[in-house]
Scaffold this motif. Structure first.
Motif, mmCIF file in Angstrom:
data_model
loop_
_atom_site.group_PDB
_atom_site.id
_atom_site.type_symbol
_atom_site.label_atom_id
_atom_site.label_comp_id
_atom_site.label_asym_id
_atom_site.label_seq_id
_atom_site.Cartn_x
_atom_site.Cartn_y
_atom_site.Cartn_z
ATOM 1 N N GLU A 177 6.917 19.115 0.975
ATOM 2 C CA GLU A 177 7.198 17.705 1.209
ATOM 3 C C GLU A 177 5.979 16.862 0.857
ATOM 4 O OE1 GLU A 177 8.126 17.430 5.327
ATOM 5 O OE2 GLU A 177 10.119 18.322 5.107
ATOM 6 N N LEU A 178 6.248 15.622 0.497
ATOM 7 C CA LEU A 178 5.207 14.615 0.282
ATOM 8 C C LEU A 178 5.688 13.300 0.866
ATOM 9 C CD1 LEU A 178 4.318 15.212 -3.484
ATOM 10 C CD2 LEU A 178 2.821 15.690 -1.570
ATOM 11 N N THR A 179 4.765 12.480 1.308
ATOM 12 C CA THR A 179 5.079 11.126 1.726
ATOM 13 C C THR A 179 4.803 10.182 0.571
ATOM 14 O OG1 THR A 179 4.489 11.593 4.012
ATOM 15 C CG2 THR A 179 4.511 9.285 3.361
ATOM 16 N N PHE A 180 5.758 9.358 0.231
ATOM 17 C CA PHE A 180 5.625 8.442 -0.891
ATOM 18 C C PHE A 180 6.008 7.052 -0.401
ATOM 19 C CE2 PHE A 180 5.262 8.362 -5.527
ATOM 20 C CZ PHE A 180 5.737 7.097 -5.813
ATOM 21 N N SER A 181 5.015 6.192 -0.157
ATOM 22 C CA SER A 181 5.238 4.867 0.404
ATOM 23 C C SER A 181 4.894 3.789 -0.610
ATOM 24 C CB SER A 181 4.389 4.675 1.662
ATOM 25 O OG SER A 181 4.701 5.655 2.636
ATOM 26 N N LEU A 182 5.668 2.711 -0.615
ATOM 27 C CA LEU A 182 5.497 1.619 -1.567
ATOM 28 C C LEU A 182 4.866 0.410 -0.877
ATOM 29 C CD1 LEU A 182 9.009 1.711 -3.292
ATOM 30 C CD2 LEU A 182 6.994 3.122 -3.773
ATOM 31 N N TYR A 183 3.994 -0.296 -1.620
ATOM 32 C CA TYR A 183 3.417 -1.527 -1.086
ATOM 33 C C TYR A 183 3.037 -2.442 -2.252
ATOM 34 C CZ TYR A 183 -1.150 0.670 -2.071
ATOM 35 O OH TYR A 183 -2.216 1.282 -2.693
ATOM 36 N N ASP A 184 2.698 -3.701 -1.911
ATOM 37 C CA ASP A 184 2.382 -4.721 -2.921
ATOM 38 C C ASP A 184 3.479 -4.801 -3.985
ATOM 39 O OD1 ASP A 184 0.044 -5.234 -1.586
ATOM 40 O OD2 ASP A 184 -1.254 -4.157 -2.987
ATOM 41 N N VAL A 185 4.730 -4.733 -3.550
ATOM 42 C CA VAL A 185 5.860 -4.697 -4.474
ATOM 43 C C VAL A 185 6.199 -6.105 -4.960
ATOM 44 C CG1 VAL A 185 8.295 -4.095 -4.748
ATOM 45 C CG2 VAL A 185 6.784 -2.639 -3.377
ATOM 46 N N GLN A 186 6.388 -6.234 -6.267
ATOM 47 C CA GLN A 186 6.870 -7.465 -6.879
ATOM 48 C C GLN A 186 8.210 -7.177 -7.547
ATOM 49 O OE1 GLN A 186 3.974 -9.600 -9.289
ATOM 50 N NE2 GLN A 186 2.299 -8.498 -8.296
ATOM 51 N N LYS A 187 9.124 -8.136 -7.437
ATOM 52 C CA LYS A 187 10.474 -7.939 -7.956
ATOM 53 C C LYS A 187 10.736 -8.840 -9.152
ATOM 54 C CE LYS A 187 11.906 -7.271 -3.170
ATOM 55 N NZ LYS A 187 12.713 -7.844 -2.069
ATOM 56 N N ASP A 188 11.614 -8.370 -10.028
ATOM 57 C CA ASP A 188 12.060 -9.130 -11.202
ATOM 58 C C ASP A 188 10.874 -9.630 -12.028
ATOM 59 O OD1 ASP A 188 14.806 -8.800 -10.610
ATOM 60 O OD2 ASP A 188 14.661 -10.375 -9.094
ATOM 61 N N VAL A 189 9.974 -8.686 -12.347
ATOM 62 C CA VAL A 189 8.805 -8.982 -13.162
ATOM 63 C C VAL A 189 9.038 -8.463 -14.577
ATOM 64 C CG1 VAL A 189 7.224 -8.948 -11.216
ATOM 65 C CG2 VAL A 189 7.702 -6.821 -12.440
ATOM 66 N N GLU A 190 8.292 -9.010 -15.524
ATOM 67 C CA GLU A 190 8.360 -8.533 -16.906
ATOM 68 C C GLU A 190 7.583 -7.229 -17.032
ATOM 69 O OE1 GLU A 190 9.970 -9.579 -19.588
ATOM 70 O OE2 GLU A 190 10.959 -11.185 -18.475
ATOM 71 N N ILE A 191 8.237 -6.207 -17.586
ATOM 72 C CA ILE A 191 7.581 -4.915 -17.798
ATOM 73 C C ILE A 191 7.605 -4.612 -19.294
ATOM 74 C CG2 ILE A 191 7.610 -2.454 -17.284
ATOM 75 C CD1 ILE A 191 9.063 -3.093 -14.700
ATOM 76 N N PRO A 192 6.445 -4.419 -19.922
ATOM 77 C CA PRO A 192 6.422 -4.129 -21.362
ATOM 78 C C PRO A 192 7.223 -2.878 -21.700
ATOM 79 C CG PRO A 192 4.223 -4.654 -20.555
ATOM 80 C CD PRO A 192 5.088 -4.509 -19.344
ATOM 81 N N LYS A 193 7.909 -2.901 -22.823
ATOM 82 C CA LYS A 193 8.693 -1.740 -23.247
ATOM 83 C C LYS A 193 7.830 -0.497 -23.403
ATOM 84 C CE LYS A 193 12.314 -4.325 -25.696
ATOM 85 N NZ LYS A 193 12.997 -4.542 -27.002
ATOM 86 N N SER A 194 6.569 -0.706 -23.772
ATOM 87 C CA SER A 194 5.666 0.423 -24.002
ATOM 88 C C SER A 194 5.409 1.242 -22.741
ATOM 89 C CB SER A 194 4.337 -0.079 -24.561
ATOM 90 O OG SER A 194 3.700 -0.957 -23.646
ATOM 91 N N TYR A 195 5.679 0.672 -21.570
ATOM 92 C CA TYR A 195 5.435 1.392 -20.325
ATOM 93 C C TYR A 195 6.378 2.573 -20.160
ATOM 94 C CZ TYR A 195 2.112 -1.986 -18.412
ATOM 95 O OH TYR A 195 1.014 -2.763 -18.177
#
Length: 209
Positions: A177-195
């Motif tokens: 098992e691992l704990t995977f927590s999210l923070y500093d989340v931004q929504k509906d942002v532009e993400i380059p196709k190269s990512y």
């Protein structure tokens, strides 16, 4: 190595939240059904997400990084140095990339339960829910699926007020098992196709070795 934990991204670490327990045969209450429908609709409306994550393994080892999600089916998790690994999906599978070794290997996306959260139209009620648990602040849904490596369970943890995903739990067939927590989340942002680009020159390797 991170590549050995693709199916093991997490165990619950929310201080006010108790772990999910198996609840075979129990029917969802009307209140639970309504809440799950609201969570599905809320997250379906979010086309892109970006932020940071904290991963903690069973031994307490911690590693941070950044993540990017674009529905349907695209995701990138990039671990901070000294790691040179990242996990990328372009809708056809999850690829673990080692930028130092210039290698890549894949797991079929339709065999990873997390895909339920990456769909264009999320319907968590249609997923294979094997357990549900909640506290005053959080709801956890445990989804289970067969994978090439065996049975994998992922527990998606949502904030009941905002309906946002805040953590998930992946337990691999060995029980790791691992704990995977999210923070500093931004929504509906532009993400380059190269990512979401996977270098075709990277050597394919067997993930079971």
């Amino acid at each position: 190595m991170i590549r050995r934990t693709l199916f093991a991204f997490a165990a619950l670490a929310l201080t006010a939240f108790s772990p999910v327990a198996a609840q075979e045969g129990r029917q969802l209450t009307p209140e639970e059904t309504t809440l799950i429908q609201e969570i599905s609709a809320h997250n379906s409306a979010i086309r892109t997400m970006a932020g940071r994550f904290l991963q903690i393994d069973t031994q307490g080892n911690r590693i941070e990084g950044t993540f990017f999600i674009q529905r349907p089916g695209k995701v990138r998790f990039r671990y901070n140095p000294p790691s040179r690994e990242e996990i990328i999906s372009v809708g056809r599978g999850f690829y673990v990339i080692d930028r130092k070794e210039q290698t890549q290997y894949a797991y079929p996306q339709d065999k990873v339960p997390l895909r339920q959260f990456l769909d264009s139209d999320i319907d968590l009620l249609a997923a294979n829910i094997v357990a549900i648990d909640q506290s005053d602040a959080y709801l956890s849904l445990a989804l289970q699926d067969e994978t090439p490596a065996g049975v994998v369970t992922v527990s998606l943890v949502f904030d009941k007020e905002t309906k946002d995903l805040v953590q998930w739990v992946l337990v691999d067939p060995s029980g790791a098992e691992l704990t995977f927590s999210l923070y500093d989340v931004q929504k509906d942002v532009e993400i380059p196709k190269s990512y979401f680009y996977i270098d075709p020159t990277y050597r394919a390797v067997d993930p079971t070795t």
